[in-house]
Structure formats: C-alpha cells, structure tokens
Design a protein around this motif. Structure first.
Motif, short mmCIF file in Angstrom:
data_model
loop_
_atom_site.label_atom_id
_atom_site.label_comp_id
_atom_site.label_asym_id
_atom_site.label_seq_id
_atom_site.Cartn_x
_atom_site.Cartn_y
_atom_site.Cartn_z
N ASP A 130 -5.36 3.66 0.39
CA ASP A 130 -5.04 2.19 0.11
C ASP A 130 -5.41 1.51 1.35
O ASP A 130 -6.16 0.35 1.36
CB ASP A 130 -3.76 1.89 0.06
CG ASP A 130 -3.07 2.37 -1.46
OD1 ASP A 130 -3.83 2.31 -2.31
OD2 ASP A 130 -2.11 3.04 -1.38
N LEU A 131 -5.26 1.84 2.53
CA LEU A 131 -5.68 0.86 3.96
C LEU A 131 -6.15 2.15 4.84
O LEU A 131 -5.61 3.17 5.30
CB LEU A 131 -4.37 0.58 4.38
CG LEU A 131 -4.80 -0.36 5.84
CD1 LEU A 131 -5.85 -1.21 5.87
CD2 LEU A 131 -3.31 -0.96 6.34
N PRO A 183 0.79 -1.22 0.14
CA PRO A 183 -0.02 0.02 0.00
C PRO A 183 0.83 1.35 -0.10
O PRO A 183 1.93 1.20 0.52
CB PRO A 183 -0.53 -0.35 1.23
CG PRO A 183 0.13 -1.11 2.32
CD PRO A 183 0.84 -1.93 1.41
N ARG A 184 0.36 2.34 -0.66
CA ARG A 184 1.37 3.74 -0.96
C ARG A 184 0.84 4.63 0.39
O ARG A 184 1.57 5.34 0.95
CB ARG A 184 0.92 4.24 -2.12
CG ARG A 184 1.63 3.53 -3.27
CD ARG A 184 0.74 3.78 -4.54
NE ARG A 184 -0.63 3.61 -4.77
CZ ARG A 184 -1.34 4.12 -5.76
NH1 ARG A 184 -0.80 4.67 -6.76
NH2 ARG A 184 -2.75 3.78 -5.60
N ALA A 242 5.58 3.01 2.62
CA ALA A 242 4.03 3.58 2.55
C ALA A 242 4.26 5.11 3.32
O ALA A 242 5.05 5.14 4.44
CB ALA A 242 2.94 2.61 3.34
N ASP A 243 3.34 5.78 2.97
CA ASP A 243 3.11 7.03 3.72
C ASP A 243 2.10 6.45 4.64
O ASP A 243 0.74 6.37 4.56
CB ASP A 243 2.58 8.12 2.83
CG ASP A 243 3.70 8.69 1.85
OD1 ASP A 243 4.89 8.78 2.30
OD2 ASP A 243 3.43 9.01 0.87
N VAL A 244 2.32 6.72 6.16
CA VAL A 244 1.31 6.53 7.20
C VAL A 244 0.99 7.67 8.02
O VAL A 244 2.08 8.30 8.43
CB VAL A 244 2.09 5.27 8.20
CG1 VAL A 244 0.94 4.95 9.12
CG2 VAL A 244 2.57 4.13 7.34
N VAL A 245 -0.33 8.08 7.83
CA VAL A 245 -0.75 9.11 8.71
C VAL A 245 -1.57 8.83 9.83
O VAL A 245 -2.60 7.83 9.71
CB VAL A 245 -1.57 9.85 7.58
CG1 VAL A 245 -2.07 11.26 8.35
CG2 VAL A 245 -0.86 10.43 6.34
N GLY A 246 -1.33 9.22 11.01
CA GLY A 246 -2.21 8.97 12.20
C GLY A 246 -3.17 9.95 12.28
O GLY A 246 -2.87 11.20 12.29
#
Length: 256
Positions: free
Chosen positions: A95-96, A32-33, A56-60
């Motif tokens: 993506d997620l 996932p991106r 991936a770029d993970v945003v909280g």
C-alpha cells in the motif's frame, strides 16, 4: 564503499528524522495494510511509520548489515530485509512504499522509481525524500578538496562524489504518466549544529564517505581537517557558536 555506520548516522537523529516526518505528513492513506520503508537505515524512519499506522505490517529494507542490526534491536516487532533497491521489487499488495534520504544513492534511481510505481496497485502510494544539496558549499568543498592533486592521485573516483538530482520537471515527466496524482516540492532546512566540526560529523556518515573511505586513518584525518576549515569559512557561526547548515531536500508523493 564500506558498510554504513548506524552509530555515526544517529548522532543527528532528531535532525535526520524531521524530513521523514514531513514526508509522512503528506501521505494520503488512512489505513494502509502493508508498508515498506526503503532504505530504512537504523529504524528511525520505520519507527514513525509504526507510530502513525500501528495496525499495518511495516517492513524495513536496507543494504547495510549494521543499519539493519540497529533497526532490529530498535523495533523487534518489525521485519527487516537486506536488499539492494536497484533490483528489489515490492511483493504484491503493498500500500505504501516510503523512502527517506535513500534514492539519491541508487544508480539510475529515476528508472527504479518508475519501475516501483508501475508495479503498485491503484490507490497505493510511493513517497520519497532525497537531499538535493550537491551544489551547496558543504558538497562543493568535498569535491574541491578531492580534486587537489594530493587526494585525486590516491583515488581518482573520490573526485566524483554523488551526482546531482534530476530536475523536478524530469521527475514529473517520468512519473506523472504512471500515477493518478503527483506532488513534487522542495524544502530548505536550516539545521542548527554546534559548530563547523559538527557539520563535518554530520556528513562523515553520508556524503563524505566516498571521499574518505579509501583513505588511511592519517589521510582521512588530514582530509577532514581541510574540510572542516572550509566549512568554517562557508558557514559563519551564530552569536552562540551555532552553525546553520542549509539543507535543500526534494519530496515526491505519487498516488498510483
């Protein structure tokens, strides 16, 4: 309610993160991106997302300033956003959408999940875990004490607590028409805690908050003492003093 306490929440980080890992293990995405951790708390769930998907770029996303402060200190390379999930919308290209132990607190969360899933692109995933323990002894004790005249007269709302989750069939009927595949399952954890006081400490940062936040310090202590006594009766100690906290959780993985 008052702001969440990240410090109190993290006293049981290992136990709270285990369901997050179990949920992530069932996410069928290879690369996932863009990932959003909804209700990221102090970043313990965000951290396992980063570990599995380092590219991936993970945003909280979280509503609590204290939780977000801890998350930013823990993962300075990630972006963290303060928002209310009731009306938050994922930017295009997600993506997620991943959420560990958050949506049980969101009003009318089934409709919110429908909205979030509808806005995802084909092949994207919505993965959610929620405690399903409102009828466990731990939660029955909260309501029973709150309904006693001494406490109900102080703040009648404390008698309500958190609402029961809908049934698995309700989630299926609401979400399956919106996705290509839907998995729903329960898991019952047996969290080994160091006595009845530890059980009280566990819930002080979560389910007990609606009951004790309106109270004075003296009233709060009295409520927690009464609660701990009921926990000791409901959860017998093992041979070594350990208490096994039975903790049912509901898991949902929906592929758009």
């Amino acid at each position: 309610m008052a702001d969440w306490s990240a410090t109190q929440y993290l006293k049981f980080e290992d136990e709270r993160t285990r369901p997050a890992r179990d949920l992530l293990a069932q996410v069928p995405l290879a690369e996932p991106r863009t990932i959003y951790d909804l209700g990221c708390g102090p970043g313990n769930s965000t951290e396992i997302l980063v570990a599995r998907y380092p590219d991936a770029d993970v945003v909280g996303v979280d509503s609590s300033p204290d939780m977000l402060d801890k998350a930013r200190n823990r993962l300075p390379q990630c972006v963290f956003v303060q928002a209310d999930l009731t009306d938050w919308a994922a930017p295009a290209g997600a993506d997620l959408l991943y959420s560990n132990a958050t949506f049980q607190w969101v009003p009318d969360h089934l409709a919110v999940l429908q909205r979030l899933l509808t806005n995802l692109q084909a092949g994207s995933v919505l993965a959610v875990q929620m405690p399903d323990n409102t009828n466990e002894p731990s939660h029955l004790a909260m309501r029973e004490i709150a309904n006693e005249s001494r406490w109900a007269s102080l703040n009648p709302r404390t008698a309500l607590g958190r609402a029961d989750l809908p049934s698995p069939s309700a989630y299926y009927d609401a979400l399956k028409p919106l996705c290509a595949r839907l998995d729903i399952w329960h898991a019952h954890y047996q969290h080994a805690l160091s006595g009845s006081t530890a059980v009280t400490e566990w819930f002080t940062s979560t389910a007990l908050r609606p009951f004790i936040d309106p109270l004075t310090a003296e009233q709060r202590q009295a409520f927690l003492e009464a609660y701990t006594a009921r926990i000791a009766a409901a959860y017998p100690s093992q041979y070594d003093g350990t208490v096994l906290l039975r903790f049912p959780r509901l898991f949902i993985v929906a592929i758009r």
